[in-house]
Design a protein around this motif. Structure first.
Motif, mmCIF file in Angstrom:
data_model
loop_
_atom_site.group_PDB
_atom_site.id
_atom_site.type_symbol
_atom_site.label_atom_id
_atom_site.label_comp_id
_atom_site.label_asym_id
_atom_site.label_seq_id
_atom_site.Cartn_x
_atom_site.Cartn_y
_atom_site.Cartn_z
ATOM 1 N N GLY A 69 0.790 -1.214 0.000
ATOM 2 C CA GLY A 69 0.000 0.000 0.000
ATOM 3 C C GLY A 69 0.826 1.270 0.000
ATOM 4 N N GLU A 70 2.165 1.095 -0.121
ATOM 5 C CA GLU A 70 3.117 2.201 0.000
ATOM 6 C C GLU A 70 3.054 2.814 1.399
ATOM 7 N N PHE A 71 2.731 1.975 2.392
ATOM 8 C CA PHE A 71 2.566 2.417 3.775
ATOM 9 C C PHE A 71 3.871 2.887 4.415
ATOM 10 N N ARG A 72 5.008 2.460 3.871
ATOM 11 C CA ARG A 72 6.282 2.854 4.489
ATOM 12 C C ARG A 72 6.866 4.109 3.838
ATOM 13 N N ARG A 73 6.096 4.748 2.977
ATOM 14 C CA ARG A 73 6.587 5.955 2.324
ATOM 15 C C ARG A 73 5.569 7.088 2.424
ATOM 16 N N SER A 74 6.061 8.294 2.210
ATOM 17 C CA SER A 74 5.194 9.472 2.241
ATOM 18 C C SER A 74 4.735 9.854 0.842
ATOM 19 N N TRP A 75 5.609 9.659 -0.122
ATOM 20 C CA TRP A 75 5.348 9.991 -1.522
ATOM 21 C C TRP A 75 5.508 8.741 -2.379
ATOM 22 N N TRP A 76 4.793 8.701 -3.481
ATOM 23 C CA TRP A 76 4.917 7.546 -4.372
ATOM 24 C C TRP A 76 6.291 7.482 -5.023
ATOM 25 N N HIS A 77 7.006 8.626 -5.087
ATOM 26 C CA HIS A 77 8.259 8.675 -5.835
ATOM 27 C C HIS A 77 9.451 9.227 -5.066
ATOM 28 N N ILE A 78 9.251 10.296 -4.274
ATOM 29 C CA ILE A 78 10.397 10.988 -3.688
ATOM 30 C C ILE A 78 11.163 10.105 -2.713
ATOM 31 N N ASP A 79 10.449 9.312 -1.898
ATOM 32 C CA ASP A 79 11.133 8.456 -0.915
ATOM 33 C C ASP A 79 12.136 7.529 -1.589
ATOM 34 N N PHE A 80 11.789 7.033 -2.783
ATOM 35 C CA PHE A 80 12.720 6.157 -3.495
ATOM 36 C C PHE A 80 13.883 6.954 -4.067
ATOM 37 N N ILE A 81 13.574 8.055 -4.746
ATOM 38 C CA ILE A 81 14.603 8.811 -5.456
ATOM 39 C C ILE A 81 15.603 9.451 -4.497
ATOM 40 N N GLU A 82 15.133 10.012 -3.381
ATOM 41 C CA GLU A 82 16.053 10.687 -2.469
ATOM 42 C C GLU A 82 16.992 9.706 -1.763
ATOM 43 N N ASN A 83 16.698 8.425 -1.850
ATOM 44 C CA ASN A 83 17.569 7.413 -1.256
ATOM 45 C C ASN A 83 18.485 6.735 -2.265
ATOM 46 N N PRO A 121 16.429 1.764 1.648
ATOM 47 C CA PRO A 121 15.397 1.259 2.568
ATOM 48 C C PRO A 121 14.264 0.510 1.890
ATOM 49 N N PHE A 122 14.064 0.707 0.602
ATOM 50 C CA PHE A 122 12.995 -0.014 -0.098
ATOM 51 C C PHE A 122 13.295 -1.506 -0.213
ATOM 52 N N LEU A 123 14.556 -1.883 -0.130
ATOM 53 C CA LEU A 123 14.894 -3.306 -0.160
ATOM 54 C C LEU A 123 14.344 -4.005 1.074
ATOM 55 N N ALA A 124 14.528 -3.380 2.232
ATOM 56 C CA ALA A 124 13.973 -3.942 3.466
ATOM 57 C C ALA A 124 12.450 -3.920 3.420
ATOM 58 N N ASP A 135 2.895 -17.512 1.011
ATOM 59 C CA ASP A 135 2.314 -18.286 -0.092
ATOM 60 C C ASP A 135 0.857 -17.905 -0.352
ATOM 61 N N GLN A 136 0.435 -16.731 0.130
ATOM 62 C CA GLN A 136 -0.947 -16.299 -0.080
ATOM 63 C C GLN A 136 -1.199 -15.829 -1.517
ATOM 64 N N GLY A 137 -0.156 -15.394 -2.183
ATOM 65 C CA GLY A 137 -0.295 -14.867 -3.539
ATOM 66 C C GLY A 137 1.020 -14.284 -3.998
ATOM 67 N N VAL A 138 0.960 -13.245 -4.801
ATOM 68 C CA VAL A 138 2.148 -12.629 -5.370
ATOM 69 C C VAL A 138 2.382 -11.267 -4.712
ATOM 70 N N ALA A 139 3.601 -11.043 -4.261
ATOM 71 C CA ALA A 139 3.973 -9.744 -3.702
ATOM 72 C C ALA A 139 4.354 -8.820 -4.847
ATOM 73 N N LYS A 140 3.600 -7.734 -5.006
ATOM 74 C CA LYS A 140 3.875 -6.741 -6.047
ATOM 75 C C LYS A 140 4.494 -5.509 -5.399
ATOM 76 N N PHE A 141 5.550 -4.996 -6.014
ATOM 77 C CA PHE A 141 6.208 -3.815 -5.454
ATOM 78 C C PHE A 141 6.255 -2.717 -6.501
ATOM 79 N N THR A 142 6.168 -1.464 -6.046
ATOM 80 C CA THR A 142 6.149 -0.329 -6.959
ATOM 81 C C THR A 142 7.283 0.632 -6.640
ATOM 82 N N ILE A 143 7.908 1.158 -7.700
ATOM 83 C CA ILE A 143 8.908 2.207 -7.562
ATOM 84 C C ILE A 143 8.686 3.207 -8.693
#
Length: 366
Positions: A69-83, A121-124, A135-143
């Motif tokens: 749900g992107e719960f560990r970030r504030s922005w859909w993009h900046i949290d990834f890019i600034e790291n 931090p997105f790796l963790a 095994d409930q399903g597929v883990a989808k990740f967004t960057i």
């Protein structure tokens, strides 16, 4: 589970873009963290608890692919890019312009040579999600897409005198990032891309515009060609999503040849919830083997679309892309930033169920 997950045909017939409304416990924890009342470990615990609940909610509402749900970030993009190495976040004088709404003031800038940060931090964050999904399903990740650092003025010309050098380092940083996620077991990764929406909005016949389209296609295709064969890599083309507002207009026509004809994503999540995105004719450029995911259900408002109208639009799209290569989703996530769109959690899940129900009726064999 921490090992590679078995995948079926992805994207799913009923899929979703990625972000969900932040829950009240998560909002409260973030406020306490900002105020210095709890530490990073306490915030992480709340995030993990809420993501665990979110995965359960996604499953109970009919989804097969689960995001955090992107719960560990504030922005859909900046949290990834600034790291990433070579970028930093900062507070500008003004926030992004969303018509009559100004976005919270925060941005990023190029401050050094660009490379992937092996301690990103997105790796963790992905590792945690993957363990929760099991095994409930597929883990989808967004960057965010690499194209998000290619708007005019983002390149620091003192560090990168040429766009070619900048482009080469950005592409390599992303190739390394994709491999790092893959090594942790990621098999469903999505690149969110507002830059294509920007290019739709400001289309013209200039050489500069043509070069921007070429660079955008090259950036993502370099990553696609370097990715492991069994990694499903998709993209979401967005026109802005902040508190139920959008920032960009424009049909896909001016970018169709580059986006659909010159890139080979496994899936394209496209906004089609209003007429601001134009018609389906540009999809004729798509000759790939993946799926076009039609974002015909809006995530910006609570009203449920008429099922028969959605089915009719899917049928219309099938004139350009075979029905077997189409899927359905909301046009965007529910919370591209932590503020979220203007609807309730109950209304959010009603939207998700609506997508699932329609997809089952259109593709009953799946």
């Amino acid at each position: 589970m921490t090992t590679a997950q078995k995948t079926t045909t992805l994207p799913f017939r009923a899929d979703h873009v990625g972000s969900f409304l932040r829950t009240e416990p998560l909002k409260e924890a973030r406020l306490k963290f900002t105020a210095g009342e709890i530490d990073t470990a306490a915030l992480d615990q709340v995030e993990t608890e809420e993501i665990t609940k979110l995965v359960k909610d996604q499953k109970e509402n009919g989804l097969e692919g689960f995001t955090d749900g992107e719960f560990r970030r504030s922005w859909w993009h900046i949290d990834f890019i600034e790291n990433l190495n070579g970028f930093e976040g900062y507070v500008p004088e003004h926030g992004y312009d969303f018509g009559d709404v100004e976005v919270r003031k925060y941005a990023f800038r190029n401050v050094g040579k660009i490379s992937f940060n092996p301690n990103h931090p997105f790796l963790a964050a992905f590792k945690s999600l993957n363990e929760i999904v099991g095994d409930q399903g597929v883990a989808k990740f967004t960057i965010p897409s690499p194209n998000e650092v290619f708007y005019p003025g983002y390149r620091n010309e003192e560090i990168y005198p040429s766009v070619e050098a900048y482009q080469a380092d950005v592409q390599q940083a992303y190739i390394d990032a994709v491999q790092a996620f893959y090594d942790l077991g990621c098999r469903y990764l999505q690149l969110d891309d507002v830059h294509w929406g920007f290019l739709c909005n400001f289309a013209d016949d200039s050489d500069e515009y043509k070069a921007s389209k070429r660079v955008a296609a090259e950036n993502v295709q370099a990553i696609i060609e370097a990715k492991p064969a069994d990694l499903v890599l998709t993209t979401h083309v967005c026109r802005g999503n902040y508190k139920s507002h959008h920032s960009l207009e424009g049909a896909y026509d001016p970018i169709a040849e580059e986006l659909f004809g010159q890139t080979s994503f496994d899936g394209y999540f496209l906004e089609y919830d209003t007429d601001r995105s134009g018609g389906f004719e540009p999809l004729a450029f798509f000759k790939g083997k993946g799926r076009i995911v039609l974002g015909l259900v809006t995530s910006k408002t609570a009203e449920l679309e008429d099922k028969e109208e959605i089915k009719a639009r899917i049928k219309e799209a099938s004139k350009y892309v075979p029905l077997d290569q189409l899927a359905l989703s909301t046009q965007c996530g529910f919370a591209s930033t932590e503020e979220g769109n203007l609807l309730t959690e109950a209304e959010q899940w009603a939207k998700v169920r609506h997508v699932v129900e329609i997809a089952k009726e259109v593709w009953p064999e799946d």
